[in-house]
Design a protein around this motif. Structure first.
Motif, PDB file in Angstrom:
ATOM      1  N   ASN A 197     -13.117 -82.823 -66.050  1.00 39.62           N
ATOM      2  CA  ASN A 197     -13.416 -83.865 -65.031  1.00 39.62           C
ATOM      3  C   ASN A 197     -12.491 -84.912 -64.922  1.00 39.62           C
ATOM      4  OD1 ASN A 197     -15.253 -82.825 -66.995  1.00 39.62           O
ATOM      5  ND2 ASN A 197     -17.088 -83.629 -65.572  1.00 39.62           N
ATOM      6  N   SER A 198     -11.724 -85.160 -63.978  1.00 37.73           N
ATOM      7  CA  SER A 198     -10.946 -86.240 -63.997  1.00 37.73           C
ATOM      8  C   SER A 198     -11.365 -87.709 -63.740  1.00 37.73           C
ATOM      9  CB  SER A 198     -10.039 -86.103 -62.507  1.00 37.73           C
ATOM     10  OG  SER A 198     -10.744 -85.981 -61.306  1.00 37.73           O
ATOM     11  N   GLU A 199     -12.702 -87.738 -63.431  1.00 38.81           N
ATOM     12  CA  GLU A 199     -13.404 -89.163 -63.363  1.00 38.81           C
ATOM     13  C   GLU A 199     -13.939 -89.471 -64.649  1.00 38.81           C
ATOM     14  OE1 GLU A 199     -14.685 -89.103 -58.740  1.00 38.81           O
ATOM     15  OE2 GLU A 199     -15.888 -89.873 -60.155  1.00 38.81           O
ATOM     16  N   ALA A 200     -13.890 -90.747 -65.163  1.00 40.24           N
ATOM     17  CA  ALA A 200     -14.409 -91.095 -66.355  1.00 40.24           C
ATOM     18  C   ALA A 200     -15.807 -91.123 -66.138  1.00 40.24           C
ATOM     19  CB  ALA A 200     -14.081 -92.782 -66.553  1.00 40.24           C
ATOM     20  N   LEU A 201     -16.590 -90.676 -67.330  1.00 41.22           N
ATOM     21  CA  LEU A 201     -18.199 -90.537 -67.368  1.00 41.22           C
ATOM     22  C   LEU A 201     -18.334 -91.727 -68.097  1.00 41.22           C
ATOM     23  CD1 LEU A 201     -20.455 -88.597 -66.958  1.00 41.22           C
ATOM     24  CD2 LEU A 201     -19.842 -87.617 -69.280  1.00 41.22           C
ATOM     25  N   SER A 225     -17.259 -93.416 -77.577  1.00 39.98           N
ATOM     26  CA  SER A 225     -16.313 -93.770 -76.199  1.00 39.98           C
ATOM     27  C   SER A 225     -14.975 -93.452 -76.794  1.00 39.98           C
ATOM     28  CB  SER A 225     -16.665 -94.963 -75.988  1.00 39.98           C
ATOM     29  OG  SER A 225     -17.865 -95.296 -75.862  1.00 39.98           O
ATOM     30  N   ALA A 226     -14.431 -92.502 -75.970  1.00 35.56           N
ATOM     31  CA  ALA A 226     -13.039 -92.009 -76.193  1.00 35.56           C
ATOM     32  C   ALA A 226     -12.783 -91.021 -75.128  1.00 35.56           C
ATOM     33  CB  ALA A 226     -12.985 -91.247 -77.431  1.00 35.56           C
ATOM     34  N   THR A 227     -11.649 -90.517 -75.251  1.00 36.36           N
ATOM     35  CA  THR A 227     -11.142 -89.490 -74.321  1.00 36.36           C
ATOM     36  C   THR A 227     -11.274 -88.100 -75.108  1.00 36.36           C
ATOM     37  OG1 THR A 227      -9.394 -90.642 -73.196  1.00 36.36           O
ATOM     38  CG2 THR A 227      -9.081 -88.304 -73.101  1.00 36.36           C
ATOM     39  N   TYR A 228     -11.799 -87.257 -74.335  1.00 37.98           N
ATOM     40  CA  TYR A 228     -12.057 -85.897 -75.005  1.00 37.98           C
ATOM     41  C   TYR A 228     -11.391 -84.875 -74.485  1.00 37.98           C
ATOM     42  CZ  TYR A 228     -15.765 -88.012 -77.321  1.00 37.98           C
ATOM     43  OH  TYR A 228     -16.440 -88.780 -78.215  1.00 37.98           O
ATOM     44  N   PHE A 265      -3.331 -78.134 -73.237  1.00 33.88           N
ATOM     45  CA  PHE A 265      -4.595 -78.866 -73.347  1.00 33.88           C
ATOM     46  C   PHE A 265      -4.889 -79.179 -71.598  1.00 33.88           C
ATOM     47  CE2 PHE A 265      -5.181 -80.976 -77.343  1.00 33.88           C
ATOM     48  CZ  PHE A 265      -4.372 -80.350 -78.044  1.00 33.88           C
ATOM     49  N   GLY A 266      -6.063 -79.572 -71.646  1.00 34.87           N
ATOM     50  CA  GLY A 266      -6.795 -80.239 -70.301  1.00 34.87           C
ATOM     51  C   GLY A 266      -6.006 -81.704 -70.195  1.00 34.87           C
ATOM     52  N   GLN A 267      -6.322 -82.436 -69.152  1.00 35.29           N
ATOM     53  CA  GLN A 267      -5.740 -83.588 -69.122  1.00 35.29           C
ATOM     54  C   GLN A 267      -6.848 -84.683 -69.455  1.00 35.29           C
ATOM     55  OE1 GLN A 267      -7.224 -81.770 -66.654  1.00 35.29           O
ATOM     56  NE2 GLN A 267      -8.202 -83.113 -64.782  1.00 35.29           N
ATOM     57  N   GLY A 268      -7.998 -84.152 -70.150  1.00 31.01           N
ATOM     58  CA  GLY A 268      -8.720 -85.161 -70.796  1.00 31.01           C
ATOM     59  C   GLY A 268     -10.023 -85.889 -70.013  1.00 31.01           C
ATOM     60  N   THR A 269     -10.902 -85.955 -70.557  1.00 25.48           N
ATOM     61  CA  THR A 269     -12.145 -86.960 -69.671  1.00 25.48           C
ATOM     62  C   THR A 269     -12.367 -87.994 -70.500  1.00 25.48           C
ATOM     63  OG1 THR A 269     -12.932 -84.829 -68.750  1.00 25.48           O
ATOM     64  CG2 THR A 269     -14.504 -86.940 -68.770  1.00 25.48           C
ATOM     65  N   GLY A 302      -2.204 -90.798 -69.383  1.00 22.95           N
ATOM     66  CA  GLY A 302      -3.297 -90.046 -68.275  1.00 22.95           C
ATOM     67  C   GLY A 302      -3.317 -88.826 -68.333  1.00 22.95           C
ATOM     68  N   GLN A 303      -2.485 -88.298 -68.956  1.00 19.75           N
ATOM     69  CA  GLN A 303      -2.442 -86.720 -68.922  1.00 19.75           C
ATOM     70  C   GLN A 303      -2.558 -86.111 -70.549  1.00 19.75           C
ATOM     71  OE1 GLN A 303      -2.086 -84.584 -66.443  1.00 19.75           O
ATOM     72  NE2 GLN A 303      -2.054 -86.731 -65.372  1.00 19.75           N
ATOM     73  N   GLY A 304      -2.996 -84.928 -70.818  1.00 26.14           N
ATOM     74  CA  GLY A 304      -3.202 -84.265 -71.983  1.00 26.14           C
ATOM     75  C   GLY A 304      -1.810 -84.028 -72.458  1.00 26.14           C
ATOM     76  N   PRO A 305      -1.873 -83.617 -73.832  1.00 24.63           N
ATOM     77  CA  PRO A 305      -0.536 -83.205 -74.691  1.00 24.63           C
ATOM     78  C   PRO A 305      -0.094 -81.998 -73.975  1.00 24.63           C
ATOM     79  CG  PRO A 305      -2.286 -83.922 -75.998  1.00 24.63           C
ATOM     80  CD  PRO A 305      -2.807 -83.751 -74.837  1.00 24.63           C
ATOM     81  N   GLN A 306       1.526 -81.978 -73.950  1.00 25.80           N
ATOM     82  CA  GLN A 306       2.049 -80.793 -73.397  1.00 25.80           C
ATOM     83  C   GLN A 306       2.988 -80.285 -74.361  1.00 25.80           C
ATOM     84  OE1 GLN A 306       4.282 -81.610 -69.867  1.00 25.80           O
ATOM     85  NE2 GLN A 306       4.628 -79.279 -69.561  1.00 25.80           N
ATOM     86  N   PHE A 307       2.775 -79.015 -74.708  1.00 27.02           N
ATOM     87  CA  PHE A 307       3.354 -78.449 -75.922  1.00 27.02           C
ATOM     88  C   PHE A 307       5.044 -78.235 -75.705  1.00 27.02           C
ATOM     89  CE2 PHE A 307       3.986 -75.175 -79.243  1.00 27.02           C
ATOM     90  CZ  PHE A 307       4.921 -74.438 -78.787  1.00 27.02           C
ATOM     91  N   ILE A 308       5.906 -78.696 -76.615  1.00 31.24           N
ATOM     92  CA  ILE A 308       7.183 -78.371 -76.491  1.00 31.24           C
ATOM     93  C   ILE A 308       7.810 -77.586 -77.545  1.00 31.24           C
ATOM     94  CG2 ILE A 308       9.345 -79.924 -76.605  1.00 31.24           C
ATOM     95  CD1 ILE A 308       7.888 -82.479 -76.810  1.00 31.24           C
ATOM     96  N   PHE A 309       7.418 -77.734 -78.893  1.00 28.23           N
ATOM     97  CA  PHE A 309       7.634 -76.732 -79.971  1.00 28.23           C
ATOM     98  C   PHE A 309       6.768 -76.294 -80.943  1.00 28.23           C
ATOM     99  CE2 PHE A 309      12.323 -75.924 -78.786  1.00 28.23           C
ATOM    100  CZ  PHE A 309      12.646 -77.226 -78.082  1.00 28.23           C
TER     101      PHE A 309
END
Lengths: 111, 114
Positions: free
Chosen positions: A7-11, A85-88, A101-105, B40-47
């Motif tokens: 989910n890109s939007e905050a919950l 409260s945090a990013t998951y 990884f996903g981009q996080g919610t 604003g993004q998730g971690p991206q794998f490097i090594f």
């Protein structure tokens, strides 16, 4: 193309309610999926791992489901608290030694 | 027990410079992975390294390199820095040779390229 999406939007939810976060993936066949929590300015902290042959996994107030047919994982926090409260982040293993990884919610629990 | 440690915590560099980031894994962990996390993004794998050997590499240019030492600590090197290299660089250690099971992350190094 391969994608892992959350989910890109905050919950935003009220304290005591159940938070449900979604993780969808395409063109992957992961053997397992992981969920992490990340607080601002900190590294992610591992929460749960669920394997492809497991439909559901629980740990205290946390529950994760894994539907390999729908290519989806749901992450639930029951009786949510402001401290939740945090990013998951969800993450899956891609053959080749990569954890993707996903981009996080971002979850915000209001008192 | 000490967790994963990283140094420095913050770093400011200018374009074209190079940088070395350091990571010490949890005692007993032989696998170290590096990730880049843009805001604003998730971690991206490097090594990923295990027993001093590279076990996995993400889609990053050759300007990025890493190595692991006999004590399992690791360095990430980035040459010819670009503005786009500004990010939080995370190190994670694991018991698993493939670095796929529970990964324990350090606090990260925040790199700003001006």
């Amino acid at each position: 193309s391969q994608k892992i999406e959350q989910n890109s939007e905050a919950l935003n939810i009220q304290e005591g309610k159940t938070a449900t976060l979604t993780c969808n993936y395409t063109n992957y066949s992961p053997a397992y999926l992981q969920w992490y929590r990340q607080d601002p300015g900190r590294g992610p902290v591992f929460l749960l791992l669920i394997r492809e042959n497991e439909k559901e996994k629980r740990k205290e107030r946390l529950k994760v489901t894994f539907d390999t047919t729908l290519k989806q994982s749901l992450f639930h926090i029951t009786a949510s608290q402001p401290a939740d409260s945090a990013t998951y982040l969800c993450a899956i293993y891609n053959q080749g030694g990569k954890l993707i990884f996903g981009q996080g919610t971002e979850l915000s629990v209001k008192p | 027990d000490a967790g994963v440690t990283q140094s420095p915590t913050h770093l400011i560099k200018t374009r074209g410079q190079h940088v070395t980031l350091r990571c010490s894994p949890i005692s007993g962990h032989k696998s170290v992975s590096w990730y880049q996390q843009v805001l604003g993004q998730g971690p991206q794998f490097i090594f990923q390294y295990y027993e001093k050997e590279e076990r996995g590499r993400g889609n990053f240019p050759d300007r990025f390199s890493a190595r692991q030492f006999p004590n399992y600590s690791s360095e990430l090197n980035v040459n010819a820095l670009l503005l786009g290299d500004s990010a939080l660089y995370l190190c994670a250690s694991s018991l698993d040779p493939q670095g796929l099971e529970t990964q324990y992350f350090g606090p990260g190094t925040r790199l700003l390229v001006l």
